[in-house]
Design an enzyme around this catalytic site. Structure first.
Site, PDB file in Angstrom:
ATOM      1  N   LEU A  19    -157.227  20.059  54.984  1.00 12.91           N
ATOM      2  CA  LEU A  19    -157.730  19.491  56.246  1.00 12.91           C
ATOM      3  C   LEU A  19    -157.272  20.318  57.445  1.00 12.91           C
ATOM      4  O   LEU A  19    -156.145  20.800  57.482  1.00 12.91           O
ATOM      5  CB  LEU A  19    -157.188  18.069  56.431  1.00 12.91           C
ATOM      6  N   ASP A  62    -154.362  19.441  50.008  1.00 10.27           N
ATOM      7  CA  ASP A  62    -153.190  19.399  50.884  1.00 10.27           C
ATOM      8  C   ASP A  62    -151.902  18.970  50.174  1.00 10.27           C
ATOM      9  O   ASP A  62    -150.882  18.747  50.833  1.00 10.27           O
ATOM     10  CB  ASP A  62    -153.458  18.433  52.044  1.00 10.27           C
ATOM     11  N   GLU A  67    -144.091  16.638  51.919  1.00 11.94           N
ATOM     12  CA  GLU A  67    -143.335  15.739  52.805  1.00 11.94           C
ATOM     13  C   GLU A  67    -144.164  14.523  53.225  1.00 11.94           C
ATOM     14  O   GLU A  67    -143.620  13.458  53.504  1.00 11.94           O
ATOM     15  CB  GLU A  67    -142.920  16.504  54.053  1.00 11.94           C
ATOM     16  N   ASP A  68    -145.466  14.702  53.282  1.00  9.92           N
ATOM     17  CA  ASP A  68    -146.295  13.602  53.779  1.00  9.92           C
ATOM     18  C   ASP A  68    -146.419  12.447  52.785  1.00  9.92           C
ATOM     19  O   ASP A  68    -146.792  11.344  53.157  1.00  9.92           O
ATOM     20  CB  ASP A  68    -147.689  14.130  54.152  1.00  9.92           C
ATOM     21  N   ARG A  87    -155.979  12.358  51.159  1.00 10.19           N
ATOM     22  CA  ARG A  87    -154.603  12.673  50.753  1.00 10.19           C
ATOM     23  C   ARG A  87    -153.929  11.543  49.980  1.00 10.19           C
ATOM     24  O   ARG A  87    -152.829  11.706  49.478  1.00 10.19           O
ATOM     25  CB  ARG A  87    -153.773  13.061  51.994  1.00 10.19           C
ATOM     26  N   ARG A 133    -151.791   9.815  62.158  1.00 14.54           N
ATOM     27  CA  ARG A 133    -151.946   9.381  60.770  1.00 14.54           C
ATOM     28  C   ARG A 133    -151.180   8.092  60.459  1.00 14.54           C
ATOM     29  O   ARG A 133    -151.335   7.518  59.396  1.00 14.54           O
ATOM     30  CB  ARG A 133    -151.452  10.496  59.841  1.00 14.54           C
ATOM     31  N   HIS A 163    -148.795  15.433  63.531  1.00 16.17           N
ATOM     32  CA  HIS A 163    -147.696  14.562  63.095  1.00 16.17           C
ATOM     33  C   HIS A 163    -146.550  14.645  64.103  1.00 16.17           C
ATOM     34  O   HIS A 163    -146.407  15.670  64.785  1.00 16.17           O
ATOM     35  CB  HIS A 163    -147.132  15.046  61.752  1.00 16.17           C
ATOM     36  N   CYS A 248    -142.859  20.429  56.258  1.00 21.49           N
ATOM     37  CA  CYS A 248    -143.726  19.622  55.387  1.00 21.49           C
ATOM     38  C   CYS A 248    -143.847  20.171  53.975  1.00 21.49           C
ATOM     39  O   CYS A 248    -144.427  19.520  53.111  1.00 21.49           O
ATOM     40  CB  CYS A 248    -145.099  19.429  56.011  1.00 21.49           C
TER      41      CYS A 248
HETATM   42  N1  LIG Z   1    -146.053  17.093  57.713  1.00 17.05           N
HETATM   43  C1  LIG Z   1    -146.946  18.009  58.029  1.00 17.05           C
HETATM   44  O1  LIG Z   1    -146.864  18.625  59.069  1.00 17.05           O
HETATM   45  N2  LIG Z   1    -147.956  18.180  57.197  1.00 17.05           N
HETATM   46  C2  LIG Z   1    -149.011  19.122  57.388  1.00 17.05           C
HETATM   47  C3  LIG Z   1    -150.253  18.635  56.766  1.00 17.05           C
HETATM   48  C4  LIG Z   1    -151.385  19.561  56.936  1.00 17.05           C
HETATM   49  C5  LIG Z   1    -152.645  19.127  56.231  1.00 17.05           C
HETATM   50  N3  LIG Z   1    -153.647  20.132  56.351  1.00 17.05           N
HETATM   51  C6  LIG Z   1    -153.179  17.827  56.781  1.00 17.05           C
HETATM   52  O2  LIG Z   1    -153.989  17.858  57.714  1.00 17.05           O
HETATM   53  O3  LIG Z   1    -152.810  16.765  56.303  1.00 17.05           O
END
Ligand SMILES: NC(=O)NCCC[C@H](N)C(=O)O
Length: 258
Positions: A19, A62, A67-68, A87, A133, A163, A248
């Site tokens: 994404l 992704d 970390e997410d 995700r 998010r 984020h 992340c």
């Molecule tokens: N914790 C973060 O900074 N995560 C990066 C996530 C990037 C991923 N392309 C997203 O949009 O979810």
């Protein structure tokens, strides 16, 4: 003997489809990305971290931004429920990994949403970014998961970045650092230090004064060196094209069994 483990997840074959929200799409070189990921993992190893690979989620572009998917506070794992629908399947592998490590698991339930990238822990304080998010329900559920364990949960606005931790992270002494044009309200942090570059806002605490940082923030590395810290730079350029940062790409678990 410190017991420092870090969860990581190898980039999958669909990484280039990750994404992008606040940046334009530019082509991602997946071969180079794989090499950069190895370099990131090698830097963790070189500084005393054992990495634990979360099972691959090859259908989720992704998933490398592990970390997410999960937030750990004082040995309890809270599985996220991403604000990005694509995700959400990433949490299954994260659950398997934390369960294998023996961590009790809580989860953010529908309709709440929360991405781990919105959670910044500074001692007992857990800042959570609300706006992108992560929604009110996610904030509430984070609060009920971690407040009984001594966390002070502070919700902060996030309107300028993907984020919270795209905008701010913290130094070992608790000073929050950020690139001012992207920080909604620096006054919510008791101590705030502006840094001169956007990726300079992202540090991973490796232990002692060592800070893992992106190579794309040389001026911030210089500033932090002048302050007595020891930046360890890694090139994560392919991940930055997808709005990823050093924070992340791993979930650090410090002294898990202490
Ligand atoms: N914790 C973060 O900074 N995560 C990066 C996530 C990037 C991923 N392309 C997203 O949009 O979810």
């Amino acid at each position: 003997m410190p017991d420092n483990k870090a969860l990581v997840r190898r980039p999958g074959p669909r990484l280039a489809e990750g994404l992008v929200t606040r940046v334009g799409r530019t082509p991602v070189d997946t071969v180079l990305a794989a090499r950069q990921w190895e370099g990131y993992v090698a830097a963790l190893h070189a500084h005393g971290w054992e990495t634990v690979e979360v099972p691959a989620a090859d259908d989720c572009p992704d998933a490398v931004f592990v970390e997410d998917a999960v937030v750990v506070f004082r040995g309890v794992a809270l599985l996220a429920r991403s604000g990005a629908v694509s995700r959400r399947p990433e949490t299954a592998g994260a659950e398997a990994a934390v369960t294998a490590l023996g961590l009790p698991v809580e989860r953010v339930r529908e309709p709440g949403t929360l991405d781990g990238g919105d959670v910044l822990k500074v001692g007992d304080t857990v800042y959570v970014g609300r706006g992108g998010r992560t929604d009110d329900g996610g904030v509430r559920q984070l609060r009920s998961a971690f407040e009984p364990m001594g966390a002070r949960v502070v919700a902060v606005p996030v309107t300028k970045v993907l984020h919270l931790k795209s905008a701010v992270t913290a130094l070992p002494d608790g000073t929050v650092i950020g690139y001012p044009p992207l920080v909604d309200d620096p006054s919510v942090f008791p101590r705030f230090l502006p840094v001169p570059e956007e990726p300079g806002a992202h540090v991973v605490l490796l232990g002692g004064g060592r800070l893992l940082m992106a190579a794309s923030a040389p001026r911030t590395a210089e500033l932090l060196t002048d302050m007595g810290y020891e930046p360890v730079s890694v090139d994560i350029g392919e991940f930055e094209k997808l709005e990823g940062c050093v924070t992340c790409l791993s979930v650090r678990l410090r002294n898990l069994y202490a």
